[in-house]
Design an enzyme around this catalytic site. Structure first.
Site, short mmCIF file in Angstrom:
data_model
loop_
_atom_site.label_atom_id
_atom_site.label_comp_id
_atom_site.label_asym_id
_atom_site.label_seq_id
_atom_site.Cartn_x
_atom_site.Cartn_y
_atom_site.Cartn_z
N ASP A 1 30.50 34.53 39.64
CA ASP A 1 32.12 34.46 39.65
C ASP A 1 32.37 33.60 38.33
O ASP A 1 31.50 33.10 37.81
CB ASP A 1 32.74 34.42 40.88
CG ASP A 1 32.57 32.82 41.28
OD1 ASP A 1 32.13 32.09 40.67
OD2 ASP A 1 33.10 32.88 42.55
N ARG B 1 43.73 32.18 48.50
CA ARG B 1 43.72 31.29 47.30
C ARG B 1 44.18 31.65 46.21
O ARG B 1 43.90 32.79 45.37
CB ARG B 1 42.13 31.18 47.16
CG ARG B 1 41.74 30.28 46.14
CD ARG B 1 40.45 29.68 45.90
NE ARG B 1 39.45 30.71 45.61
CZ ARG B 1 38.16 30.14 45.21
NH1 ARG B 1 37.82 29.13 45.45
NH2 ARG B 1 37.40 31.25 44.72
C1 LIG Z 1 32.08 30.04 43.47
C2 LIG Z 1 33.18 30.86 44.44
O1 LIG Z 1 34.33 30.69 44.20
S1 LIG Z 1 32.59 31.61 45.79
C3 LIG Z 1 33.85 32.71 46.20
C4 LIG Z 1 34.67 33.50 45.13
N1 LIG Z 1 33.27 34.75 45.13
C5 LIG Z 1 33.43 35.61 45.82
O2 LIG Z 1 34.17 35.65 46.89
C6 LIG Z 1 32.48 36.66 45.72
C7 LIG Z 1 32.54 37.53 46.81
N2 LIG Z 1 31.43 38.65 46.86
C8 LIG Z 1 31.52 39.92 46.21
O3 LIG Z 1 32.53 40.01 45.39
C9 LIG Z 1 30.53 40.90 46.10
O4 LIG Z 1 29.65 40.61 47.33
C10 LIG Z 1 29.64 40.99 44.89
C11 LIG Z 1 30.34 41.62 43.71
C12 LIG Z 1 28.83 39.99 44.69
C13 LIG Z 1 28.71 42.22 45.30
O5 LIG Z 1 29.14 43.22 45.49
P1 LIG Z 1 28.68 44.70 45.82
O6 LIG Z 1 27.71 44.87 44.63
O7 LIG Z 1 29.78 45.75 45.87
O8 LIG Z 1 27.72 44.73 47.01
P2 LIG Z 1 26.88 45.51 47.83
O9 LIG Z 1 26.96 47.16 47.22
O10 LIG Z 1 25.72 45.31 48.61
O11 LIG Z 1 28.39 45.89 49.07
C14 LIG Z 1 28.07 46.54 50.34
C15 LIG Z 1 29.33 46.85 50.97
O12 LIG Z 1 29.89 45.37 50.98
C16 LIG Z 1 31.17 45.24 50.59
N3 LIG Z 1 31.40 43.98 50.16
C17 LIG Z 1 30.39 43.12 49.37
N4 LIG Z 1 30.94 41.84 49.54
C18 LIG Z 1 32.15 41.79 50.11
C19 LIG Z 1 33.08 40.87 50.15
N5 LIG Z 1 32.68 39.56 49.80
N6 LIG Z 1 34.02 41.24 51.02
C20 LIG Z 1 34.24 42.33 51.43
N7 LIG Z 1 33.35 43.37 51.42
C21 LIG Z 1 32.22 42.90 50.23
C22 LIG Z 1 31.09 46.31 49.41
O13 LIG Z 1 32.52 46.52 48.83
C23 LIG Z 1 30.56 47.62 50.10
O14 LIG Z 1 31.35 48.09 50.79
P3 LIG Z 1 30.99 49.66 51.10
O15 LIG Z 1 29.66 49.96 51.61
O16 LIG Z 1 32.03 50.14 52.16
O17 LIG Z 1 31.57 50.52 50.02
O1 LIG Z 2 35.28 28.05 44.61
C1 LIG Z 2 34.18 27.70 45.17
C2 LIG Z 2 33.00 27.20 44.22
O2 LIG Z 2 32.03 27.07 44.45
O3 LIG Z 2 33.72 27.00 42.97
MG LIG Z 3 35.75 27.26 42.72
#
Ligand SMILES: CC(=O)SCCNC(=O)CCNC(=O)[C@H](O)C(C)(C)COP(=O)(O)OP(=O)(O)OC[C@H]1O[C@@H](n2cnc3c(N)ncnc32)[C@H](O)[C@@H]1OP(=O)(O)O
Ligand SMILES: O=CC(=O)O
Ligand SMILES: [Mg+2]
Length: 532
Positions: free
Chosen positions: A447, A167
């Protein structure tokens, strides 16, 4: 300002750039960026001006509507091009920023696809964006690895990994560090171009292709722009026509009225639409913000079952399936809660309900924000969607009117809602300024999109001096009192040292200005980007 000039004498970098990432910004890549910029940037800027004009109409109390002049597209029979094999089954998609460890974790997560995000979950530091491109290149080449000395853990790709979808940032954003003839390049072009330039050959060898998610489109003319960018790219790089495939996020209220038109504009490249619910709520509030009596209740009360959200998601499913493309659901904000089984179970139960609703409505897949949620979402979709997708579910029963898409959600505005918006907004912006675009707050994923809702609500409530559930009216005095008081909580939570540091102090300033300025700032990220 400009310190380095490249081969064409037209490309330069701002003085903040310390690392030119020569393995990504090769002469060939820079020449390609220049070609795209020259050909498409004027049109992009014009599209952005069109958004402003559109807003002026909404401010005169007109409403979004199905366009009169594209009736023929909506009413005639046609379909998009066939979907490639590795995009047919997208029942669970994980999303996340382009951080190296997270890219590996996401690709290994068991999800069908991974949306690598330069947008809502990425703070667009130069380093994040360039290192992100390197991470993706290494992932495509299957050479990516990461070592965490604290855990003494090495991360590598599994045998079987998710299909990669990228994206790029939205049309409103510039990549301010790279200038062409003194003008900042479009961040959309920058992210899009570098990924396809470096990876198209290896993706082909891997049996896949360059796949993208396109964010925040507001009008079908913007889809035409993207289509032209993609066609030009395929020709420039010698790719077979229609190799590049896209899924478009329907995350603005205006796009919701132009689904057929958007699919039609991209019909040789598009494989799906997605319900970007968080930006959609933000856009709904933002676009109608100057309408009399238009007030939306507390953020927590606006859900996918609010009538306007229900109508939007069902219409996405119906229009997608009519045009033979996938209708992907959205993101439940809950993430796993560590060390508290009961609350963790409650969070999982909420995600389950959300995913069940999506699959039963006819969605072909869904999003999760965390690897820990992949098995749950997979189980729900496996149970209710035995085939790769449910394109055959046509949902001809769904009738969605203009009024349905605009129906104001009912509910209350509370002091708690105001405080939560202040609190989350400031914590999020501070985190973003620190280079992290997604964060867990109060056990929810936050986010850029969710933070946009928080600050837009406060702006709207203040402007309307709304009545709270306790009978009081929110005025500027009350807001200042709550703001000052909530800052004490933020300070306690962050710790005094961090709170007095640059990122929190800037975040407080940015947030305050965003919510109190008479003029509404279109995107918080464009405001905050000045500080990055
Ligand atoms: C509205 C929108 O646009 S939605 C789409 C955009 N938003 C996103 O993509 C958010 C994605 N999610 C994240 O960034 C994360 O899950 C967070 C920041 C919310 C929380 O992350 P953390 O606080 O690190 O969570 P947590 O400690 O439970 O993570 C455990 C493990 O999973 C991993 N992890 C957590 N979320 C993700 C993810 N989305 N992708 C890959 N790995 C992940 C962490 O890096 C960590 O790895 P490790 O154990 O190897 O060190
Ligand atoms: O990118 C996703 C959203 O919900 O905004
Ligand atoms: Mg969005």
């Amino acid at each position: 300002m400009e310190t380095q000039t490249n081969l064409s004498q037209k490309i330069s970098f701002t003085k903040e750039v310390k690392n030119y990432h020569p393995e990504i910004l090769t002469d060939g890549a820079l020449t390609f960026l220049e070609a795209l910029h020259n050909r498409f940037d004027e049109r992009r800027l014009e599209l952005l001006r069109n958004r402003e004009q559109q807003q002026q109409l909404f401010d005169l109390e007109t409403y979004p509507a199905f366009p009169e002049n594209t009736k023929e597209i909506r009413n005639s029979e046609w379909c998009a091009a066939p979907i490639p094999a590795d995009l047919q089954d997208r029942r669970v998609e994980i999303t996340g920023p382009v951080d190296r460890k997270m890219v590996i974790n996401a690709l290994n997560s068991g999800a069908k696809t991974f949306m690598a995000d330069f947008e809502d979950s990425n703070a667009p530091l130069w380093e994040n964006c360039l290192q992100g491109q390197k991470n993706l290149k290494d992932a495509v080449n299957k050479t990516i690895s990461f070592y965490n000395p604290k855990k003494d853990k090495t991360y590598q790709l599994n045998e079987e990994i998710a299909t990669l979808i990228v994206r790029p940032r939205g049309l409103h954003l510039n990549e301010k560090h790279l200038l062409i003839e003194g003008k900042e390049i479009s961040a959309s072009i920058f992210d899009f171009a570098l990924y396809v330039f470096h990876n198209n050959e290896r993706l082909k060898e891997n049996g896949t292709a360059p796949y993208y998610y396109i964010p925040k489109l507001e009008h079908f003319t913007e889809a035409i722009w993207w289509n032209d960018v993609i066609d030009f790219t395929e020709e420039y790089l010698g790719l077979e026509h229609a190799t590049i495939k896209v899924t478009v996020l329907v995350e603005t209220i205006t796009a919701s009225f132009q689904l057929d038109e958007i699919i039609y504009a991209l019909k040789e490249h598009i494989v799906g639409l997605n319900c970007g619910r968080w930006d959609y709520i933000f856009s709904y509030i933002k676009k109608l913000r100057n309408h009399k009596d238009f007030v939306v209740p507390d953020r927590a009360q606006v859900t996918m079952t609010s009538p306007f959200m229900d109508a939007y998601s069902k219409r996405v499913i119906q229009r997608c399936h009519k045009r033979n493309i996938l209708a992907i659901g959205g993101m439940a904000a809950q993430i796993p809660i560590k060390n508290d089984e009961e609350r963790n179970n409650q969070a999982f139960a909420k995600v389950k309900v959300d995913k069940e609703r999506e699959v039963k409505n006819g969605h072909d897949g869904t999003w999760v924000a965390h690897p820990g949620l992949v098995p749950l979402a997979m189980q729900v979709f496996d149970m209710h969607m035995p085939e790769a997708n449910q394109l055959d579910v046509k949902r001809n029963d769904v009738i969605v009117t203009e009024e349905n898409l605009l129906e104001i959600p009912q509910g209350t505005i509370t002091e708690r809602g105001i405080r939560e918006n202040i609190n989350v907004g400031i914590h999020y912006i501070a985190t973003w300024l620190g280079g992290n675009g997604a964060v867990a707050l109060y056990d929810l994923m936050e986010d850029a999109a969710t933070a946009e809702i928080s600050r837009t609500q406060i702006w709207q409530w203040l402007k309307n001096e709304v009545k709270l559930d306790n009978g009081l009216r929110l005025n500027s005095n009350m807001f200042h009192m709550l703001f000052e008081d909530e800052l004490k909580t933020v300070e306690k939570q962050a710790g005094t040292d961090l709170f007095n540091g640059k990122n929190y102090q800037n975040a407080v300033q940015i947030f305050y200005k965003l919510v109190t300025d008479e003029r509404f700032e279109e995107f918080l990220t464009t405001q905050a980007y000045r500080y990055l």
